[in-house]
Design a protein around this motif. Structure first.
Motif, PDB file in Angstrom:
ATOM      1  N   SER A  21       0.848  -1.191   0.000  1.00  0.00           N
ATOM      2  CA  SER A  21       0.000   0.000   0.000  1.00  0.00           C
ATOM      3  C   SER A  21       0.880   1.236   0.000  1.00  0.00           C
ATOM      4  O   SER A  21       1.826   1.325   0.779  1.00  0.00           O
ATOM      5  N   LEU A  22       0.571   2.150  -0.886  1.00  0.00           N
ATOM      6  CA  LEU A  22       1.291   3.427  -0.874  1.00  0.00           C
ATOM      7  C   LEU A  22       0.489   4.468  -1.634  1.00  0.00           C
ATOM      8  O   LEU A  22      -0.469   4.148  -2.342  1.00  0.00           O
ATOM      9  N   GLU A  23       0.916   5.712  -1.470  1.00  0.00           N
ATOM     10  CA  GLU A  23       0.179   6.816  -2.072  1.00  0.00           C
ATOM     11  C   GLU A  23       1.151   7.834  -2.663  1.00  0.00           C
ATOM     12  O   GLU A  23       2.207   8.087  -2.080  1.00  0.00           O
ATOM     13  N   VAL A  24       0.794   8.367  -3.818  1.00  0.00           N
ATOM     14  CA  VAL A  24       1.577   9.457  -4.401  1.00  0.00           C
ATOM     15  C   VAL A  24       0.623  10.622  -4.615  1.00  0.00           C
ATOM     16  O   VAL A  24      -0.439  10.451  -5.220  1.00  0.00           O
ATOM     17  N   ARG A  25       0.973  11.783  -4.073  1.00  0.00           N
ATOM     18  CA  ARG A  25       0.113  12.963  -4.251  1.00  0.00           C
ATOM     19  C   ARG A  25       0.627  13.799  -5.410  1.00  0.00           C
ATOM     20  O   ARG A  25       1.828  13.788  -5.705  1.00  0.00           O
ATOM     21  N   GLU A  26      -0.287  14.535  -6.006  1.00  0.00           N
ATOM     22  CA  GLU A  26       0.079  15.345  -7.160  1.00  0.00           C
ATOM     23  C   GLU A  26       1.210  16.311  -6.792  1.00  0.00           C
ATOM     24  O   GLU A  26       1.187  16.929  -5.738  1.00  0.00           O
ATOM     25  N   GLY A  27       2.214  16.396  -7.652  1.00  0.00           N
ATOM     26  CA  GLY A  27       3.312  17.344  -7.448  1.00  0.00           C
ATOM     27  C   GLY A  27       4.494  16.789  -6.685  1.00  0.00           C
ATOM     28  O   GLY A  27       5.549  17.427  -6.609  1.00  0.00           O
TER      29      GLY A  27
END
Ligand SMILES: Nc1ncnc2c1ncn2[C@@H]1O[C@H](COP(=O)(O)OP(=O)(O)OP(=O)(O)O)[C@@H](O)[C@H]1O
Ligand SMILES: [Mg+2]
Length: 235
Positions: A21-27
């Motif tokens: 599980s992981l997350e990448v945010r815009e920018g």
């Protein structure tokens, strides 16, 4: 922007990712770190649709993408520059770069203009435009591979070990360029074994081990952790 939730991916019976599980945010630049075999490349291959997860979900820009074809995932704006700089050895640098734009319907005039933008980022490629892929050095091939990825105008650029096998000075230049690409507006998911240098340019980082995330934090905190680990080991 990108969210992986409980992803499980297998190669036959071998479980390569378990509950990833992981997350990448815009920018952002997000670094995905880990030792050999931790599952970093498998994570990128699963996101780009080359492997189908057995469990879990992947969302990109609020939409599920885990059942889409690799071509459709490219169209959604996710570009994967794989490990080992896969450029076409029998094509020139220019042809390799232009191929990156084929997933989009744009005119030759626009292609030429965008090629110029890529050459502004990688001026080292200018004198090499008519050379064949096989004749390039490792660093030049890597620039060509990333440049080709950028020709697709990605929303999210995923780079698998861009510093692998490059001389130290070229590595530094490579990380600097990745930062520049990010500042120009492209979100980056950066897979690396070179923890120090990738955390130095990343906003946040994840550490993978045996197919799942074992640590995640602001890049500066993870970097401090590495310093402590080294100091501890030196005692
Ligand atoms: N094609 C394959 N067939 C079978 N098992 C594989 C295959 N590719 C990877 N694996 C296994 O999946 C696990 C994760 O591999 P992966 O390539 O994702 O690791 P990685 O973190 O990218 O490692 P490296 O830093 O060496 O590139 C490893 O145990 C590996 O042996
Ligand atoms: Mg790998």
């Amino acid at each position: 922007m990108l969210r992986l939730n409980g992803i499980e991916t297998r190669y036959g019976k071998i479980v390569a990712l378990r509950n990833m599980s992981l997350e990448v945010r815009e920018g952002e630049i997000v670094a995905l770190l880990g030792m050999n075999g931790a599952g970093k490349s498998t994570t990128l291959k699963t996101i780009s649709g080359l492997l189908r997860p057995k469990a879990g979900t992947i969302e990109f820009m609020g939409q599920p993408v885990d059942q889409l074809s690799p071509e459709e995932i490219v169209r959604r704006g996710i570009i994967h520059v794989p490990e080992g700089r896969k450029i076409f050895p029998g094509l020139t640098v220019k042809e390799n770069l232009i191929l990156g734009a084929t997933s989009r319907k744009i005119s030759m005039t626009q292609v030429k203009q965008e090629l110029q933008e890529i050459l502004d980022i990688f001026p080292e490629l200018i004198p090499l435009l008519d050379q064949l892929g096989w004749s390039l050095s490792g660093g030049q091939q890597q620039m060509c591979a990333i440049g080709r990825g950028l020709m697709a105008k990605p929303k999210l650029l995923m780079l698998d070990e861009p510093s692998l096998g490059l001389a130290p000075l070229i590595v530094q230049n490579m990380f600097h360029t990745i930062q520049k690409i990010n500042r120009n507006g492209t979100t980056v998911l950066l897979v690396e074994q070179n923890a120090r240098q990738s955390l130095a340019i990343a906003h946040r980082g994840y550490v993978a081990e045996a197919g799942k995330i074992v640590a995640s934090d602001e890049a500066s905190n993870l970097l401090n952790g590495i310093h402590h680990a080294y100091l501890g080991a030196a005692k």
